[in-house]
Design an enzyme around this catalytic site. Structure first.
Site, PDB file in Angstrom:
ATOM      1  CD  GLU A  28      -4.827   7.652   9.816  1.00 58.28           C
ATOM      2  OE1 GLU A  28      -4.549   6.583  10.360  1.00 58.28           O
ATOM      3  OE2 GLU A  28      -4.185   8.711  10.034  1.00 58.28           O
ATOM      4  CG  HIS A  73      -1.175   8.988   3.399  1.00 58.99           C
ATOM      5  ND1 HIS A  73      -1.194   7.629   3.630  1.00 58.99           N
ATOM      6  CD2 HIS A  73      -0.899   9.551   4.602  1.00 58.99           C
ATOM      7  CE1 HIS A  73      -0.919   7.384   4.899  1.00 58.99           C
ATOM      8  NE2 HIS A  73      -0.739   8.541   5.512  1.00 58.99           N
ATOM      9  NE  ARG A  76      -3.269   2.617   2.568  1.00 60.22           N
ATOM     10  CZ  ARG A  76      -3.373   3.355   3.655  1.00 60.22           C
ATOM     11  NH1 ARG A  76      -2.930   2.920   4.819  1.00 60.22           N
ATOM     12  NH2 ARG A  76      -3.926   4.555   3.594  1.00 60.22           N
ATOM     13  CD  GLU A 135      -1.650   4.047   8.220  1.00 62.66           C
ATOM     14  OE1 GLU A 135      -1.363   4.447   9.374  1.00 62.66           O
ATOM     15  OE2 GLU A 135      -1.805   4.826   7.256  1.00 62.66           O
ATOM     16  CG  ASN A 191      -5.216   3.356   8.904  1.00 56.08           C
ATOM     17  OD1 ASN A 191      -5.306   2.358   8.188  1.00 56.08           O
ATOM     18  ND2 ASN A 191      -4.771   4.514   8.452  1.00 56.08           N
ATOM     19  CE1 TYR A 217      -0.104   2.730  13.657  1.00 58.20           C
ATOM     20  CE2 TYR A 217      -2.008   3.968  12.914  1.00 58.20           C
ATOM     21  CZ  TYR A 217      -0.793   3.370  12.654  1.00 58.20           C
ATOM     22  OH  TYR A 217      -0.276   3.389  11.381  1.00 58.20           O
TER      23      TYR A 217
END
Length: 445
Positions: A164, A119, A75, A351, A292, A294
């Site tokens: 995002e 991005h 990606r 991600e 994504n 985290y």
């Protein structure tokens, strides 16, 4: 042991500004991140992405690394100002040629290209005309998507419109820690809306140009968990989730903006302007949702905390170098909730990864056991969701390379491949070698 399906798409992810460098070469125009990083005080240690990992010149070596790691997909993002230096108009052929070569090289290595169109590196020329505040930028993005998908659509099997959008809207236009460095809550919400509208229009253009491709968007979500069993804490956590995740996911899946959050914004006079047909455009069907992940937030109620009456509470546990709690169960919670609430056709973790301080051993090896353990536990959490029926189709580790980590500069390292930013030498870390074994076997011990 967790065993993944044989066709599970194991990959790694990067972004153009974070790795490409070559910021003024071959006709590329400046982006808002070029401007922002060259402005004193914005980036740690005054660092910029001018050179970054020099991927623009070293892409063949980087594809060889990917092949050695056994990646099934890569990606990457296309740099809008590399393709359209002024944001609109005629395409810059050397810029498109670069992505032609990259994609052909990936295919030759049997690695599926996964292209992200935006991005965060908006052409500065468009920012000068109002940036994402202006509806004209929606039209510019759709024209850019048309140019890129016409040129590359015959070889790219997966497209992501935006990465995002909440970070662009909030960090870039409300908090001001990211480019373009503005601090205006009403502007941030309008930017978020325009990003979503541009997504819906771009999906239709890409589908016309690349009818066989899968098309989606990537949303970053931090699950919210109540700090106690108290009803007020549960309600506060739900409000925060609706504001952070629901503000994007609900309209993408045809439910409009969350009513309670919209009313809070409207009462504060900061709700975005929504044109006729916008919500239908945002809800255009897609083939997958990228998530994504985290970390997560622990939330308690606080009536004095505007506008949602919620505050985050510190939790004990292990934290990464960027201050994020390591909580693999949060990924399971995220995947199962998104599937329960929205039923996307397919989900990809686009991600997931961790920044830890790496120590280079005397023999040059990097024994990054904490990152390896982080990935192992998150893979297990993803497998739990998969086993419960979540249509998880693939997983992209962030990141392939240590890179320019936005406002943090080069100090925070997420890569499974180390980059020496003095020599630009690449070294596969223990986590990368372990990941190679996971891809080869489909098994996580």
């Amino acid at each position: 042991m967790a065993t993944f399906p044989a066709d599970f798409l194991w990959g790694a992810a990067t972004a153009a500004y974070q790795i490409e460098g070559a910021w003024q070469e071959d006709g590329k125009g400046p982006s808002i991140w070029d401007t922002f990083s060259h402005t004193p005080g914005n980036i740690a240690r005054g660092e910029t992405g001018d050179v970054a990992c020099d991927h623009y010149h070293r892409w063949t070596d980087d594809i060889a690394l990917m092949r050695d790691l056994g990646l099934r997909a890569y990606r990457f993002s296309v740099s809008w100002p590399r393709v359209l230096p002024e944001g609109t108009g005629h395409a810059n052929e050397p810029g498109l040629d670069f992505y032609d070569r990259l994609i052909d090289g990936l295919l030759a290595a049997d690695i599926a290209p996964v292209a992200t169109l935006f991005h965060w590196d908006l052409p500065q020329a468009l920012q000068d005309l109002g940036g994402w505040r202006a509806r004209e930028t929606i039209d510019a993005f759709v024209a850019y998507a048309d140019i890129v998908s016409r040129r590359l659509g015959d070889r790219v099997p997966m497209w992501i419109t935006h990465n995002e959008p909440s970070v662009v809207a909030i960090d870039g236009h409300v908090v001001g820690e990211h480019a373009p460095g503005l601090r205006d809550p009403a502007l941030g919400l309008q930017v978020a809306h325009h990003l979503l509208v541009s997504h819906g229009l771009a999906v239709q253009v890409i589908r016309a140009n690349a009818p066989a491709a899968e098309i989606g968007i990537t949303i970053n979500v931090w699950p919210q968990r109540a700090a106690s069993d108290a009803p007020q804490d549960a309600a506060a956590a739900e409000r925060q989730y609706a504001a952070d995740a629901g503000w994007y996911l609900d309209p993408l899946y045809g439910n409009g903006y969350p009513e309670e959050i919209w009313n809070l914004y409207a009462s504060a006079g900061i709700a975005p302007a929504v044109a006729d047909g916008d919500l239908e455009t945002i809800a255009v069907p897609t083939d997958f949702l990228g998530l994504n992940y985290y970390s997560r937030s622990l939330v308690r109620a606080d009536p004095s905390a505007e506008p949602f009456g919620a505050v985050a509470v510190d939790e004990p546990g292990e934290y990464t170098d960027v201050g994020w709690l390591v909580i693999p169960d949060g990924l399971y919670d995220l995947l199962t909730r998104v599937w329960r609430d929205h039923r996307p056709q397919a989900i990809y973790v686009t991600e997931n990864g961790a920044a830890f301080t790496d120590v280079v051993a005397a023999d040059g090896s990097i024994h990054d056991g904490r990152r390896l353990a982080y990935l192992r536990e998150h893979f297990h959490a993803a497998h739990r969701a998969l086993a419960e029926g979540v249509p998880l189709r693939g997983y992209f580790v962030w990141s392939l390379l240590d890179n320019f980590e936005w406002a943090e500069g080069y100090d925070k390292r997420f890569g499974i491949v180390r980059v020496d930013f003095d020599t630009l030498e690449r070294t596969v870390k223990d986590s990368g070698r372990w990941y190679r074994d996971v891809i080869a076997t489909g098994e996580v011990q």
